[in-house]
Design a protein around this motif. Structure first.
Motif, PDB file in Angstrom:
ATOM      1  N   VAL A 165      13.999  25.319  26.384  1.00 40.47           N
ATOM      2  CA  VAL A 165      12.840  26.190  26.648  1.00 40.47           C
ATOM      3  C   VAL A 165      11.596  25.529  26.031  1.00 40.47           C
ATOM      4  CG1 VAL A 165      12.115  28.602  26.728  1.00 40.47           C
ATOM      5  CG2 VAL A 165      14.478  28.060  26.172  1.00 40.47           C
ATOM      6  N   ASN A 167       8.488  25.480  26.620  1.00 38.08           N
ATOM      7  CA  ASN A 167       7.226  26.219  26.521  1.00 38.08           C
ATOM      8  C   ASN A 167       7.313  27.464  25.639  1.00 38.08           C
ATOM      9  OD1 ASN A 167       5.879  24.431  28.315  1.00 38.08           O
ATOM     10  ND2 ASN A 167       6.807  25.493  30.065  1.00 38.08           N
ATOM     11  N   ALA A 168       8.446  27.685  25.019  1.00 39.71           N
ATOM     12  CA  ALA A 168       8.625  28.888  24.187  1.00 39.71           C
ATOM     13  C   ALA A 168       7.759  28.824  22.935  1.00 39.71           C
ATOM     14  CB  ALA A 168      10.092  29.032  23.793  1.00 39.71           C
ATOM     15  N   LYS A 169       7.168  29.951  22.585  1.00 39.74           N
ATOM     16  CA  LYS A 169       6.337  30.054  21.382  1.00 39.74           C
ATOM     17  C   LYS A 169       6.938  31.038  20.371  1.00 39.74           C
ATOM     18  CE  LYS A 169       3.162  27.363  23.177  1.00 39.74           C
ATOM     19  NZ  LYS A 169       3.001  25.977  22.678  1.00 39.74           N
ATOM     20  N   LYS A 170       7.494  32.120  20.888  1.00 40.84           N
ATOM     21  CA  LYS A 170       8.026  33.167  20.011  1.00 40.84           C
ATOM     22  C   LYS A 170       9.556  33.078  19.955  1.00 40.84           C
ATOM     23  CE  LYS A 170       4.232  36.334  21.088  1.00 40.84           C
ATOM     24  NZ  LYS A 170       3.865  37.671  21.647  1.00 40.84           N
ATOM     25  N   TYR A 198       6.760  27.423  15.547  1.00 40.79           N
ATOM     26  CA  TYR A 198       7.169  28.641  16.251  1.00 40.79           C
ATOM     27  C   TYR A 198       6.680  29.895  15.521  1.00 40.79           C
ATOM     28  CZ  TYR A 198      10.327  26.049  19.338  1.00 40.79           C
ATOM     29  OH  TYR A 198      10.840  25.203  20.281  1.00 40.79           O
ATOM     30  N   ASP A 223      10.345  34.854  23.296  1.00 41.92           N
ATOM     31  CA  ASP A 223      10.557  33.989  24.461  1.00 41.92           C
ATOM     32  C   ASP A 223      11.966  33.417  24.511  1.00 41.92           C
ATOM     33  OD1 ASP A 223       7.777  34.232  25.096  1.00 41.92           O
ATOM     34  OD2 ASP A 223       7.338  32.666  23.618  1.00 41.92           O
ATOM     35  N   VAL A 224      12.593  33.282  23.343  1.00 46.78           N
ATOM     36  CA  VAL A 224      13.929  32.712  23.242  1.00 46.78           C
ATOM     37  C   VAL A 224      14.579  33.263  21.972  1.00 46.78           C
ATOM     38  CG1 VAL A 224      13.052  30.665  22.029  1.00 46.78           C
ATOM     39  CG2 VAL A 224      15.260  30.559  23.195  1.00 46.78           C
ATOM     40  N   THR A 244      19.524  40.533  26.963  1.00 45.23           N
ATOM     41  CA  THR A 244      18.550  39.445  27.139  1.00 45.23           C
ATOM     42  C   THR A 244      18.462  38.976  28.588  1.00 45.23           C
ATOM     43  OG1 THR A 244      20.246  37.849  26.436  1.00 45.23           O
ATOM     44  CG2 THR A 244      18.702  38.630  24.752  1.00 45.23           C
ATOM     45  N   ILE A 249      15.628  36.247  29.045  1.00 44.85           N
ATOM     46  CA  ILE A 249      15.429  35.572  27.764  1.00 44.85           C
ATOM     47  C   ILE A 249      16.661  34.731  27.444  1.00 44.85           C
ATOM     48  CG2 ILE A 249      15.030  35.869  25.288  1.00 44.85           C
ATOM     49  CD1 ILE A 249      12.684  36.766  27.014  1.00 44.85           C
TER      50      ILE A 249
END
Length: 334
Positions: A165, A167-170, A198, A223-224, A244, A249
């Motif tokens: 993932v 592009n995941a930020k959270k 993160y 996000d993940v 999820t 997710i």
């Protein structure tokens, strides 16, 4: 008191001292070759990962000659019940088990407390044996407890998250409050992830019954998800995935059995190998090796494991090299 009486008392005391050494619980090396040792195995709960550790223990004992009629194995499963852990640990003590093995930290802690420094306790898959107070140090355990530790390759897990993932930020991390190993791994991963940039959100469950509600909240905020090596989370993995999946997710777990239950990918340390090495160590201790100076063996080598079906369901395209590594050196669930 006359000299004859003093001499008689001295003889009696000497006789009792010798009798204690001979009839008390002797070291394994003083027992005759036909002696059949009793080994107690206490498992926290039924789960594929812990079942693999159990299977490995039996195989490891076999390599040391302890198989069939040459050993009596008393296997107990507490089914995640603390009262059961205490009762089963006491059962082994009452039966004068020569040695006990604890699968998962709560089981090992219960055995160590009941043994109270006396009979040997072998750890099987304990994440942080020093931090949980089971041994003084990994190199010199210092008492009647030693065994194996399955240390999660957290930096590699973080790398998997970045690849799966990008592009995941959270990042959501979930663990069980009563699982020392799970909390230890979760907090270490949180530190690594924060350093990597993160936005980390921590979530906890007390029992598997909490998973649905907590997972619903988590899935709406991240996000993940990272699911550490945690017995409560592993037992409720399918519930977590059901939630999820509804929000698309992805979950990156710590071990292969959790990938099979719906995680996307991981670097998994073999639970069987953890048990196998614990079984070998148990056999060596039965033969007279001193637990106090027998270093804890940490198993760290892991293999790539992926779930292609889950990746497709979530619309994820896994890197080609990740797939190739899993196909050639790891495991692929389709």
């Amino acid at each position: 008191m006359n000299k004859r009486l003093i001499s008689t008392i001295a003889i009696i005391v000497a006789f009792l001292a010798v009798a204690f050494v001979v009839t008390g619980k002797p070291a394994q090396q003083t027992k005759n070759k036909d002696y059949v040792p009793t080994v107690g195995i206490l498992q926290l709960v039924t789960h594929p990962a812990l079942d693999e550790i159990h299977r490995g223990i039996v195989a490891g004992l076999k390599t040391q000659g302890y198989t069939g009629k040459k050993i009596k194995i008393d296997y107990q499963n507490a089914q995640a019940n603390q009262a059961n852990l205490k009762t089963m640990s006491q059962k082994f003590t009452n039966e004068n088990a020569d040695l006990t093995l604890g699968i998962a930290t709560p089981a090992a802690l219960s055995l160590a407390k009941t043994a109270d420094g006396n009979s040997p306790v072998i750890l099987a898959g304990i994440t942080d044996p020093t931090g949980s107070g089971l041994v003084k140090t990994a190199q010199r355990p210092g008492a009647n407890v030693t065994g194996t530790s399955g240390d999660s390759p957290l930096e590699q897990h973080l790398s998997v998250i970045k690849q799966v993932v990008p592009n995941a930020k959270k990042l959501g991390i979930i663990y069980t409050t009563s699982d020392h190993g799970g909390e230890y791994n979760a907090k270490k991963m949180a530190q690594l992830a924060k350093t990597a940039g993160y936005d980390v959100h921590m979530y906890t469950i007390s029992t598997t019954n909490d998973m649905q509600q907590v997972a619903e909240t988590m899935a709406s905020q991240v996000d993940v998800v990272y699911a550490p090596q945690d017995n409560g989370v592993a037992s409720a993995m399918k519930t977590l995935i059901n939630i999820t999946n509804k929000d698309n997710i992805p979950v990156i777990p710590a071990v292969d059995t959790m990938v099979k239950d719906g995680g996307v990918a991981t670097i998994s340390v073999s639970q069987y190998d953890i048990g196998y090495q614990a079984g070998i160590m148990a056999g060596q201790v039965l033969k007279g090796k001193n637990t106090a100076t027998y270093p804890v063996k940490t198993i760290t080598k892991g293999d790539m494991v992926i779930n292609l079906k889950q990746a497709k369901l979530l619309g994820l395209r896994l890197p080609a090299d990740m797939i190739k590594t899993a196909e050639t050196k790891g495991e692929v669930f389709k």
